[in-house]
Design a protein around this motif. Structure first.
Motif, PDB file in Angstrom:
ATOM      1  N   UNK A 512       0.828  -1.206   0.000  1.00 10.37           N
ATOM      2  CA  UNK A 512       0.000   0.000   0.000  1.00 10.37           C
ATOM      3  C   UNK A 512       0.863   1.256   0.000  1.00 10.37           C
ATOM      4  N   UNK A 513       1.897   1.261   0.814  1.00  8.22           N
ATOM      5  CA  UNK A 513       2.727   2.464   0.944  1.00  8.22           C
ATOM      6  C   UNK A 513       3.444   2.803  -0.354  1.00  8.22           C
ATOM      7  N   UNK A 514       3.818   1.805  -1.125  1.00  8.24           N
ATOM      8  CA  UNK A 514       4.596   2.062  -2.340  1.00  8.24           C
ATOM      9  C   UNK A 514       3.749   2.108  -3.602  1.00  8.24           C
ATOM     10  N   UNK A 515       2.468   1.693  -3.510  1.00  5.74           N
ATOM     11  CA  UNK A 515       1.661   1.606  -4.727  1.00  5.74           C
ATOM     12  C   UNK A 515       0.344   2.356  -4.663  1.00  5.74           C
ATOM     13  N   UNK A 516       0.054   3.006  -3.556  1.00  6.94           N
ATOM     14  CA  UNK A 516      -1.231   3.691  -3.408  1.00  6.94           C
ATOM     15  C   UNK A 516      -1.019   5.132  -2.962  1.00  6.94           C
ATOM     16  N   UNK A 517      -2.041   5.936  -3.207  1.00  7.77           N
ATOM     17  CA  UNK A 517      -2.021   7.349  -2.822  1.00  7.77           C
ATOM     18  C   UNK A 517      -2.414   7.456  -1.352  1.00  7.77           C
ATOM     19  N   UNK A 518      -1.454   7.796  -0.507  1.00  7.50           N
ATOM     20  CA  UNK A 518      -1.729   7.870   0.929  1.00  7.50           C
ATOM     21  C   UNK A 518      -2.559   9.090   1.304  1.00  7.50           C
ATOM     22  N   UNK A 519      -2.714  10.020   0.379  1.00  8.49           N
ATOM     23  CA  UNK A 519      -3.578  11.174   0.646  1.00  8.49           C
ATOM     24  C   UNK A 519      -5.053  10.834   0.454  1.00  8.49           C
ATOM     25  N   UNK A 520      -5.322   9.677  -0.141  1.00 10.05           N
ATOM     26  CA  UNK A 520      -6.702   9.265  -0.389  1.00 10.05           C
ATOM     27  C   UNK A 520      -7.250   8.569   0.857  1.00 10.05           C
ATOM     28  N   UNK A 521      -8.310   9.092   1.474  1.00 15.36           N
ATOM     29  CA  UNK A 521      -8.847   8.467   2.692  1.00 15.36           C
ATOM     30  C   UNK A 521      -9.253   7.007   2.492  1.00 15.36           C
ATOM     31  N   UNK A 522      -9.683   6.641   1.267  1.00 13.18           N
ATOM     32  CA  UNK A 522     -10.091   5.259   1.019  1.00 13.18           C
ATOM     33  C   UNK A 522      -8.912   4.303   1.211  1.00 13.18           C
ATOM     34  N   UNK A 523      -7.729   4.750   0.850  1.00 13.81           N
ATOM     35  CA  UNK A 523      -6.541   3.909   1.012  1.00 13.81           C
ATOM     36  C   UNK A 523      -6.297   3.615   2.485  1.00 13.81           C
ATOM     37  N   UNK A 524      -6.300   4.644   3.299  1.00  9.54           N
ATOM     38  CA  UNK A 524      -5.996   4.492   4.724  1.00  9.54           C
ATOM     39  C   UNK A 524      -7.094   3.701   5.425  1.00  9.54           C
ATOM     40  N   UNK A 525      -8.349   3.964   5.070  1.00  5.26           N
ATOM     41  CA  UNK A 525      -9.459   3.250   5.715  1.00  5.26           C
ATOM     42  C   UNK A 525      -9.406   1.755   5.398  1.00  5.26           C
ATOM     43  N   UNK A 526      -9.047   1.419   4.156  1.00  6.54           N
ATOM     44  CA  UNK A 526      -9.010   0.000   3.796  1.00  6.54           C
ATOM     45  C   UNK A 526      -7.955  -0.746   4.600  1.00  6.54           C
ATOM     46  N   UNK A 527      -6.823  -0.117   4.853  1.00  6.42           N
ATOM     47  CA  UNK A 527      -5.779  -0.744   5.668  1.00  6.42           C
ATOM     48  C   UNK A 527      -6.250  -0.864   7.115  1.00  6.42           C
ATOM     49  N   UNK A 528      -6.867   0.169   7.627  1.00  4.75           N
ATOM     50  CA  UNK A 528      -7.355   0.135   9.005  1.00  4.75           C
ATOM     51  C   UNK A 528      -8.388  -0.977   9.192  1.00  4.75           C
ATOM     52  N   UNK A 529      -9.262  -1.159   8.211  1.00  8.59           N
ATOM     53  CA  UNK A 529     -10.272  -2.219   8.309  1.00  8.59           C
ATOM     54  C   UNK A 529      -9.624  -3.600   8.298  1.00  8.59           C
ATOM     55  N   UNK A 530      -8.582  -3.762   7.486  1.00  9.50           N
ATOM     56  CA  UNK A 530      -7.910  -5.061   7.417  1.00  9.50           C
ATOM     57  C   UNK A 530      -7.144  -5.368   8.700  1.00  9.50           C
TER      58      UNK A 530
END
Length: 819
Positions: A512-530
């Protein structure tokens, strides 16, 4: 035709008959392995005996002796012939003529020959000066001539070797260590040297030499079979390549596997690794015993003088219940009863690793033979001893290998069998799967102070890739196995769930850190849910770092560490209830505005380079020394009037200048009030492939030419490729492009997995321009020879692409990269 008929034909027909008989023997599909090597040696003996008999013509006091591999009767299809013409010195002229009549027919047939002509005294003197000569003479075998002369030399050489063993064996051990340093470990190499690498045929010969010294002996179980397996592979390699090579190159492995009747190249490598592991372990045990004996011999005279004679009793120091230290090794106490104490193997192993001492071979074998299986679930002590063993750091490796050599690991953890000696055909990985798991535990032991549950961290490190022995996604398979193993070794339901989560998502943070936009809330929420909880996030962060560090140098860096730490910080905020707000367009900095206005005013690109060498936040999880920060690359800011072709042009210019892109962001920037127009702002982090960075003025000049079409980037890159042609190697798999479902609400995420090459981003940028999509941001990641990039794209109006359109863009991009 029988073996006897073949030998008679060779004798009757001379060199040509020998060549035909040799070829026929090598082409016999029914005969391979030791029988073929023996038959080839016998056939060669008969031919050389005929040459010798024809050339002696009454000459006495001379014999022909096979040494080295030929002396052992281990002739592979392309092996050289190691020959010694031994004589008593009475007629040197006749001996020289005989040598010519022997050597030239061998050369005429194109066979490699290692030859010498010596008297017994000269042979012994040379052996005393050259250890390799002495090792070859230890396998001396009579072929023809004066048998008494050969026997006398063999007896003398063996006596010399045994008398000089206290001096020569340390020299031999040093040679083995130097060779291992140069060639690496056979049991882990993807293109191993079967002879020279540690655990290969040279080490097997060294073990024979140690045994011949009568000073120590190697563990015999499995050693002969391991040598035979390595020799069989070398035979098949010689037949597949037609060359006298010992290196098992990637492009030959499928053919060698087929020649041995094996399923595939992975099966071949696994058998090679298993054999090498037996030889390596036998070497470790043997050299340890040599050292113990030599130390004992050096100390014993002094002890006898002090004690007035008699044999001293070795001191035994207790380490744990049933476990003591004796003479630098961990052995079982006299009162230990492995048949009544199923925890003893783990207790002894943990004690040995904690004390940084080897486990005695006798102790391991006794426990393997007598110890009862652990009950299910394991008692608490067994689980604690396993955690202690895993947390002991680097000494864990040697102790684990000792247990594994005698089958104790697969008895404790049956699922280990599927990953044992399993190769990883990935340039990033430097270990087999099983060794990587132990290396990860070693790395995790250094991070236990960062987590609240170090036991869960260490067990997760041991199990995180356990699913690689099964088809499909190894993380999914590994989660199932981890649940079963964790319950079996006695963790409660809550801990089992945490371990399963860690194994299932052990790649989540770095991907996630190297392939996703960390400014996008959807990215962070998906990791938190997992992840689910702060404690699990803490463990996953440490596991991610340990896993990467244990993979190889290409898998972890300060840059990757900083990205993962940033993601962990954001996810932690979500888990604590501080949900991120929907992002607004970040206000441009003063420097960005300045560059944008200048770009609009001049009508051309404007750029600035700024080095990024700040030390990372050590509390965020990096192990970088803050006093010696690792450069994070160079920040490259580029402002360009909004126009087509910006992304491929910038990527192409950077490729021409040999700059590697680590992160990249592209966005449109509205100009201040009163100024109509838009400027594209690119904020990228780059690093020089080698050498120093180019000057900003040169980059700008080339970018101007690229944008106006006067710089043909594709031609420049093609010229450079032509000037440095690629060497023959493994053909890379084709590029794969996919659309990541539900990865963002703000853009469509397209993932590209391809072989990394100069100009790859340029080609991707051109394909995306052709597809008429805009790139909002991109996140690039290079793992060895593989590029894994994610592009956040939108339509011309800034909205995510509809499903079918996104799939069409992905197909177009994939076709462009495969062309």
């Amino acid at each position: 035709m029988t073996s006897t008929d073949t030998r008679v034909e060779a004798e009757d027909s001379g060199p040509s008959g020998y060549a035909a008989a040799r070829l026929r023997l090598l082409q016999e599909g029914a005969r391979s392995g030791p029988p073929r090597r023996t038959a080839l040696a016998e056939l060669t003996d008969d031919w050389l005996t005929g040459l010798f008999t024809a050339g002696t013509q009454g000459l006495r006091g001379v014999s022909l002796v096979a040494v080295g591999g030929y002396g052992r009767g281990e002739l592979s299809p392309r092996s050289d012939l190691d020959l010694l013409l031994l004589h008593d010195g009475s007629d040197s002229g006749a001996v020289a003529a005989l040598a010519d009549r022997l050597w030239y027919p061998v050369w005429d047939l194109g066979l490699d020959l290692d030859h010498s002509v010596r008297t017994p005294a000269e042979a012994r003197r040379t052996a005393a000066e050259d250890l390799k000569v002495q090792l070859g003479l230890l396998d001396a075998r009579h072929i023809a001539g004066d048998l008494g002369l050969t026997a006398g030399l063999r007896t003398a050489v063996l006596a010399d070797w045994r008398n000089q063993a206290p001096k020569r064996l340390p020299e031999l051990q040093e040679l083995c260590a130097e060779r291992a340093e140069r060639q690496g470990e056979l049991q882990y190499l993807l293109e191993p040297d079967l002879k020279e690498a540690r655990g290969g045929l040279r080490d097997a010969v060294a073990l024979r030499a140690v045994a011949a010294s009568w000073l120590a002996d190697a563990p015999r179980e499995g050693l002969a079979d391991a040598r035979r397996r390595l020799l069989d592979v070398r035979d098949a390699l010689h037949l597949a390549t037609g060359r006298a090579t010992d290196r098992l190159a990637l492009q030959e492995q499928d053919q060698v596997a087929a020649g041995l009747g094996l399923l595939d190249a992975d099966t071949l490598l696994r058998q090679v690794y298993e054999a090498a592991r037996v030889v390596s372990y036998a070497s470790d045990v043997t050299w340890r015993e040599v050292g113990r004996v030599l130390r004992s011999r050096a100390v014993r005279p002094r002890l006898r003088a002090m004690l007035g004679g008699g044999r001293p009793v070795a001191e035994r120091s207790p380490l744990a219940e049933g476990v003591v230290e004796q003479d630098g090794e961990v052995v079982l106490a006299r009162a230990a009863r492995p048949e009544r104490d199923p925890v003893l193997p783990l207790r002894a192993a943990a004690a040995a690793a904690q004390a940084d001492l080897p486990l005695s071979l006798h102790a391991v074998r006794r426990m393997a033979a007598a110890a009862r299986p652990l009950p299910t679930p394991w008692p608490a002590e067994a689980r604690e001893q396993l955690v202690t063993l895993l947390g002991s750091g680097r000494p864990t490796i040697e102790v684990w290998e000792a247990l594994e050599a005698e089958g104790l690991i697969t008895r404790l953890l049956p699922d280990w069998e599927r990953v044992r000696c399993r190769p990883q055909r990935n340039a990033v990985h430097i270990w087999t799967v099983d060794r990587h798991l132990i290396e990860t535990a070693v790395r995790a032991s250094e991070l236990t102070r960062r987590v609240g549950r170090p036991d869960l961290l260490l067990v997760a490190a041991l199990l995180h890739d356990i699913g690689k022995g099964w088809p499909g996604d190894h993380s999914v398979a590994g989660e199932i196995i981890a649940r079963d193993v964790a319950a079996r070794i006695g963790f409660d339901r809550v801990d089992v769930a945490v371990l399963a989560t860690l194994v299932r998502h052990h790649l989540l943070l770095v991907d996630t850190a190297t392939r996703r936009d960390l400014e996008d809330p959807a990215t962070v929420r998906s990791v938190a849910e997992a992840v689910g909880s702060q404690g699990t996030l803490e463990l996953l962060h440490a596991l991610t770092e340990a896993d990467a560090l244990a993979t190889g140098p290409a898998a972890w860096s300060s840059w990757r560490g900083s990205l993962v730490a940033d993601l962990v910080k954001r996810v932690s905020a979500v888990l604590s209830g501080d949900a991120p707000e929907e992002p607004e367009a970040a206000a441009p900095t003063a420097e960005m505005e300045r560059l944008a206005i200048e770009a609009f005013r001049t009508g051309g690109p404007v750029l600035a380079l700024r080095a990024q060498t700040e030390p990372l936040d050590t509390e965020a999880g990096s192990d970088t020394d803050p006093e010696d920060p690792e450069p994070l690359g160079v920040e490259l800011l580029i402002a360009v009037p909004d126009q087509p072709g910006v992304l491929p042009s910038v990527a192409g210019v950077l490729a021409v200048h040999r700059l590697t892109v680590r992160t990249a962001e592209l966005r449109a920037l509205d100009l201040p009030d009163g100024v109509e127009g838009s400027v594209l702002l690119l904020n990228w982090r780059v690093a020089a492939e080698y050498g120093s960075l180019p000057q900003a003025a040169r980059l700008r000049a080339d970018l101007v030419r690229a944008l106006d079409g006067s710089l043909d980037i594709a031609a420049r890159l093609a010229e450079r490729d032509a000037a440095y042609p690629r060497r023959r190697g493994v053909v890379a798999p084709p590029a794969r492009v996919t659309v990541a479902p539900a990865a963002s609400r703000l853009a469509t995420v397209i993932e590209v997995r391809a072989h990394d090459a100069p100009g790859l981003l340029h080609r991707i940028g051109r394909a995306l321009e052709t597809a008429r999509v805009r790139v909002r941001s991109m996140h690039v990641s290079t793992l060895g020879a593989n590029a894994v990039d994610a592009f956040y794209v939108t339509g011309t109006k800034g909205e995510p692409l509809p499903g079918e359109e996104a799939a069409s863009v992905a197909r177009t991009l994939e076709e462009a990269l495969r062309a």
